[in-house]
Scaffold this active site. Structure first.
Site, mmCIF file in Angstrom:
data_model
loop_
_atom_site.group_PDB
_atom_site.id
_atom_site.type_symbol
_atom_site.label_atom_id
_atom_site.label_comp_id
_atom_site.label_asym_id
_atom_site.label_seq_id
_atom_site.Cartn_x
_atom_site.Cartn_y
_atom_site.Cartn_z
ATOM 1 N N LYS A 63 1.891 -3.128 6.810
ATOM 2 C CA LYS A 63 2.345 -3.226 5.420
ATOM 3 C C LYS A 63 3.861 -3.017 5.352
ATOM 4 O O LYS A 63 4.575 -3.715 4.620
ATOM 5 C CB LYS A 63 1.630 -2.201 4.536
ATOM 6 N N SER B 58 0.825 -1.206 0.000
ATOM 7 C CA SER B 58 0.000 0.000 0.000
ATOM 8 C C SER B 58 0.853 1.246 0.000
ATOM 9 O O SER B 58 1.984 1.250 0.513
ATOM 10 C CB SER B 58 -0.877 -0.022 1.258
ATOM 11 N N TYR C 87 -2.409 -0.276 10.714
ATOM 12 C CA TYR C 87 -2.606 -0.921 9.415
ATOM 13 C C TYR C 87 -1.421 -0.630 8.494
ATOM 14 O O TYR C 87 -0.817 -1.529 7.903
ATOM 15 C CB TYR C 87 -3.904 -0.445 8.751
#
Length: 346
Positions: A158, A127, A154
């Site tokens: 990644k 991402s 989050y």
């Protein structure tokens, strides 16, 4: 025999669209999904589009014995595309341990099984959040743009997963990996047989927007209008999900045809254009003719002010381009929402 690809999170939004494009490119697909944010009947939609029913196993990738059983059952597997992850920025701030456990353990388990079962290629669903809030002189971000501290757990997962993959490949593991750092996927398949359908209240902008336009949600909140952007709302790079799915097919072909120049390659996947939230709303209203009830709300923890990507590398090296317009993507999302209403789903 067709080459077999394992798609984790394959009944989810991006995973289902990628499965369609893989099948249409001649691959056999095995889907693994724990159905935490999707439904098993997505497999019916995939079959209706392609005429081929992918194999489906309801398995959680953090469950190592169950995951290994899939590798045993479907050997040989040529490559893995790993989508299975918890992905709501806001929820990750509230439930960080859920995100660290699910998103890192699933990746570690898959990597651990790959050499044992002679799986060569690994495509990781990364991402643009790994760039954090880029400095002004680093916009649009390139693959070489320094990663920054994540704005949310989050985003941090990644980053951590990318590091795990790089370290594993550096250790001499007999695999090639591709990190696809993508921006904001939106829209639905033109057939309206699959699309984005979150369980409960949507965490992503577009399904919340289309549900508001449909009258399911009372009002759409725009989180902040005082950012340093042309109209004060956050700026993003919105990419049509079918374009994004095709980037995964191109990346997998590159690995399986032994064209990778390094053990780990990184590509930005987006349109290369920054669009604000308010601009997106205006575009939706113009291309659908539907007025949207929205309000300006306070900024949301974990949100990045502005980020969009330089996608020259994906264009040149993968030979991949985002070919659909923002209007087309938004119209497809609205058509999908209308189809859900027709079917009595929402």
């Amino acid at each position: 025999m067709n080459k077999r690809i394992l798609v984790t999170g394959g009944t989810g939004f991006i995973g289902s669209h990628t499965t369609v494009e893989l099948q249409q490119a001649g691959y056999d697909v095995v889907i693994v999904d724990n159905l935490s944010n999707s439904k098993a009947d997505v497999v019916d939609g995939i079959e209706a589009i392609t005429g081929i029913r992918p194999a489906f196993e309801e398995v959680d990738c953090t469950d190592m014995p169950a995951l290994e059983a899939v590798f045993q059952k479907y050997a040989p597997i040529e490559g893995i595309i790993h989508f299975a992850a918890s992905k709501a920025v806001g929820e990750s701030v509230q439930k960080p341990l859920k995100y660290y456990r699910n998103n890192t353990v699933s990746t570690i388990n898959l990597l651990e099984l790959m050499p044992k079962y002679n799986v060569k290629g690994f495509i990781f669903s990364s991402s643009c959040t790994v760039y954090g809030q880029p400095d002004e002189n680093n916009l649009p971000v390139k693959e070489t743009t320094p990663r920054k501290d994540a704005e949310s757990p989050y985003g941090n997962t990644k980053k951590i997963d990318e590091d795990i993959i790089v370290d594993f490949c550096k250790s001499g593991a007999p695999i090639h990996a591709t990190l696809l750092r993508y921006f904001n996927p939106i829209g639905a398949h033109p057939s309206c047989l699959i699309g984005e359908m979150p369980n409960g209240v949507p965490a992503n902008l577009i399904p919340y927007l289309t549900q508001t336009a449909m009258g399911i949600r009372e009002c759409l909140s725009v989180f902040g209008d005082d950012y340093d952007t042309p109209d004060g709302s956050c700026l993003r790079d919105y990419i049509y999900v079918v374009d994004l799915a095709n980037a995964h097919v191109a990346a997998m072909e590159r690995i399986l045809e032994n064209k990778s120049e390094e053990a780990v390659e990184v590509f930005n996947v987006g349109t290369g254009n920054g669009v604000s939230v308010l601009e997106l709303i205006n575009t939706f209203e113009k291309c659908t003719g539907v007025k949207l009830n929205y309000k300006i709300a306070e900024r949301r923890t974990g949100d990045i002010e502005k980020v969009w990507g330089n996608v020259d590398k994906a264009n040149k090296v993968l030979g991949w381009h985002a070919v659909h317009t923002l209007d087309e993507a938004l119209l497809s999302a609205w058509n999908w929402q209308k189809k859900l209403r027709e079917r009595g789903i929402m």
